[in-house]
Structure formats: C-alpha cells, structure tokens
Design an enzyme around this catalytic site. Structure first.
Site, PDB file in Angstrom:
ATOM      1  N   SER A 136      -4.368  41.906  -2.896  1.00  0.00           N
ATOM      2  CA  SER A 136      -5.029  41.260  -3.650  1.00  0.00           C
ATOM      3  C   SER A 136      -6.276  41.129  -3.444  1.00  0.00           C
ATOM      4  CB  SER A 136      -4.425  40.176  -3.505  1.00  0.00           C
ATOM      5  OG  SER A 136      -4.960  38.569  -3.083  1.00  0.00           O
ATOM      6  N   TYR A 161      -1.054  35.457   3.954  1.00  0.00           N
ATOM      7  CA  TYR A 161      -1.052  36.009   2.620  1.00  0.00           C
ATOM      8  C   TYR A 161      -1.619  37.432   2.657  1.00  0.00           C
ATOM      9  CZ  TYR A 161      -1.185  37.404  -2.645  1.00  0.00           C
ATOM     10  OH  TYR A 161      -1.390  37.723  -3.881  1.00  0.00           O
TER      11      TYR A 161
END
Length: 343
Positions: A136, A161
């Site tokens: 990501s 995350y």
C-alpha cells in the site's frame, strides 16, 4: 522489459477474489481463458451485496473455481495449494482501511500478518512461479518528499494498517531470500472505479449526496494546503498486475523480490476530485449535483499527500496508469446511478 503474455495452461490463485481489485483481476484473467481459483471469506466489512454482485459476475465462467475461506486458516489454505497446485498467486485478501485499523486492530493482525504468513508458507511448501501481493502507498507514512519512490525510507508508518503492509514487504523479502520464492509487492495508490469499495471517500460522497446528507472533508477547509491524492483507476491497476505476473524477479540482485508503486503519477487536489465527481454525477443523473460540504481537521493516520513515482514500473513492464479522473469518475458515476437505481 518483457512482452510475455499470460499462459492459459497455468493456474492462477487469487485471494480476495470477491474484493474490488480481486474481482476485476479475476474477470480479466478468466476472459483470457486462464484457470482461476478464487478465495474469499465474504466478510461484512462493507456491504456484502456488493461482494455478491462481483462474485455473481465471476461464477458464470466455467474456468472459475470459488472457495469460501479465510487465509488466516492455515490448514484450509494449505489444502487449497495441495489440491490445485497454483502456478501463480496474487494475494489481495487483506483487511483494508486506515481509520478502521484504529478501531479494530485485531482483524488486521489476523488477515494481514497471520494470513500473509500462511500464504508465504504455502508458497514455500508448494513452489509457485510468482507471488504477487498487495502492499500500500500508506507505507510511505508522513514522508514529505514527493513523488514517493520505492527506494524511499519507509520506517515511519502512521497507522497499524500501514505497519502490516510494511511487515508484508519484509516477510516476503525474507521468504524470497530463504526459499527462492519470486515475489513482487505492489504499493497501490487510492484505487477507484465502478463496483469499488463503499468505505472509500468518493463512494461515500455519492452515498451521502443521495441520502440528502452533507459530506465531511478532512482538510480543515484549507484550500491552499489541500490534501493531494494519486487516484488510480481500477483498469490501470489490473493491467499493471497482469503485466507484472509474467515478469517474476530473478535472483540476479539478491533475493528474487521487488516492490513497485502503482499510482497515477498525477496527484489531484482532493477538492478538484470532488468537483469532478459532482460533474460526473450530474452527467449520470441529468441534473446538477452539488455536495453540501462540512470541513473538519485531518484524521489520525491520514497523510497530506500521496504521489507515486511510476518510473520503476514503466522500466519493468512498459506501462504506466493513464486514465484521467474525469474519465474514471464518469464510469463510476454511470455505474452507481444504474446499480442503485437513483433518480
């Protein structure tokens, strides 16, 4: 740079196959005649009906096999590898979302850490030609230097995350080094499009508008220092993955592991994106759409700018995303108005 095409005699395992990126990638591979094994736990992180609609598009293909399962369940995943012997694995199953990770950390450790470890173990014991996995853009944390390059320092994540995605890159590198697993990590930059994730801002803005509610914009109303995002249309993401699948890294540079940005390389101000969405929804509905806007402070874990350098991706496979936000948002708006039958 390679011009290899996908080998339709091979088996492709896609985790998160009912997810946004996973379903689009599965469909593209199925259309070309590839054997696709899809795994998804069909959780209710967002509207399960949308996941079901994506799944319904896939199950009409004879070359598609669906397994309802969770990559965090090691024995089931091992059984899938033993039975289907995939040649290529694309791991897109993950608990997504920056803000949700602050409220529900447990699911991120289960899916993104334990689940990914199980994928690596399965690839170790059932060797594959290439493992491609989702990282990501959030790994860049609060980096000030833009555009973000793959060689940048990424040891300051600002959300759990992001930490899990950085961990995935480290784990994959280790397994590549120890067990010679060709692996490629993809740092996605704000992926959007039809049938996308309802937890993403652009989707939520449409939901709020048609519910007669204002939208919240987390930029303090500061238009001079607006948030920038590298919005990347889903078709560009899928093309990038497809090209990379047939280009596994070699051991020539140490461990056969690489990381690439996949972003639009053209950051847009958040407010410009919102105006483009208003225009796209206006076109789709045939009436003027204008959001009622409430401005709030930036949220914990959010970053001011995401902006990808895509030079490495272009050098490797001769591709860089090129869909404009106007074109991409119009496709989203047309789908949204039709799918939800809004007037």
């Amino acid at each position: 740079m390679s011009d290899k095409t996908l080998n339709t005699t091979k088996t492709y395992l896609i985790t998160g196959a009912a997810g946004f990126i996973g379903s689009f990638l599965s469909k593209k591979l199925l259309e070309q005649g590839c054997q696709v094994i899809g795994i998804d736990n069909l959780n209710d992180y967002y509207d399960i009906n949308l996941k079901q609609a994506r799944f319904d598009l896939l199950k009409s293909y004879k070359n598609f096999t669906f397994i309802k399962g969770d990559i965090a369940e090691k024995s089931q995943l091992t059984d899938v590898f033993a039975k289907y012997k995939p040649n290529f694995v694309v791991n897109l199953a993950a608990q997504a979302g920056v803000r949700y990770s602050i409220e529900n950390p447990d699911v991120y450790i289960q899916s993104n850490i334990i689940g990914f470890y199980n994928i690596l173990e399965a690839c170790r014991h059932h060797p594959v030609e290439h493992l491609v996995y989702a990282s990501s853009s959030s790994v860049y944390g609060a980096n000030k230097k833009v555009p973000f390059e793959e060689t940048d320092f990424v040891d300051n994540p600002v959300s759990l995350y992001a930490s899990t995605k950085k961990s995935n890159e480290l784990m994959a590198h280790t397994y590549s080094h120890l067990y010679n697993i060709p692996a490629t990590g993809l740092r996605f930059f704000t992926v959007y499009g039809p049938m996308g994730r309802p937890d993403m801002a652009y989707f939520g803005f449409a939901d709020k508008y048609f519910a007669g509610e204002p939208i919240k914009i987390f930029n303090n109303g500061d238009f001079d220092n607006d948030l920038y995002r590298d919005f990347t249309y889903i078709d560009d993401i899928v093309t990038g993955i497809e090209r990379l699948l047939t280009n596994p890294p070699s051991k020539s540079e140490g461990a056969p592991h690489r990381v690439f940005n996949i972003g639009n390389n053209n950051p847009e101000k958040l407010m410009d994106f919102i105006h483009a969405l208003e225009k796209a929804l206006s076109n789709a509905t045939g009436r003027k759409v204008e959001f009622e806007k409430i401005y709030e402070p930036i949220k914990p874990g959010d970053v001011p700018a995401t902006y990808a350098s895509t030079d490495l991706l272009y050098e490797a496979v001769g591709f860089k995303p090129e869909t404009s936000i106007e074109e991409g948002l119009q496709k989203f708006a047309d789908w949204y108005v039709d799918y939800y039958n809004v007037k």
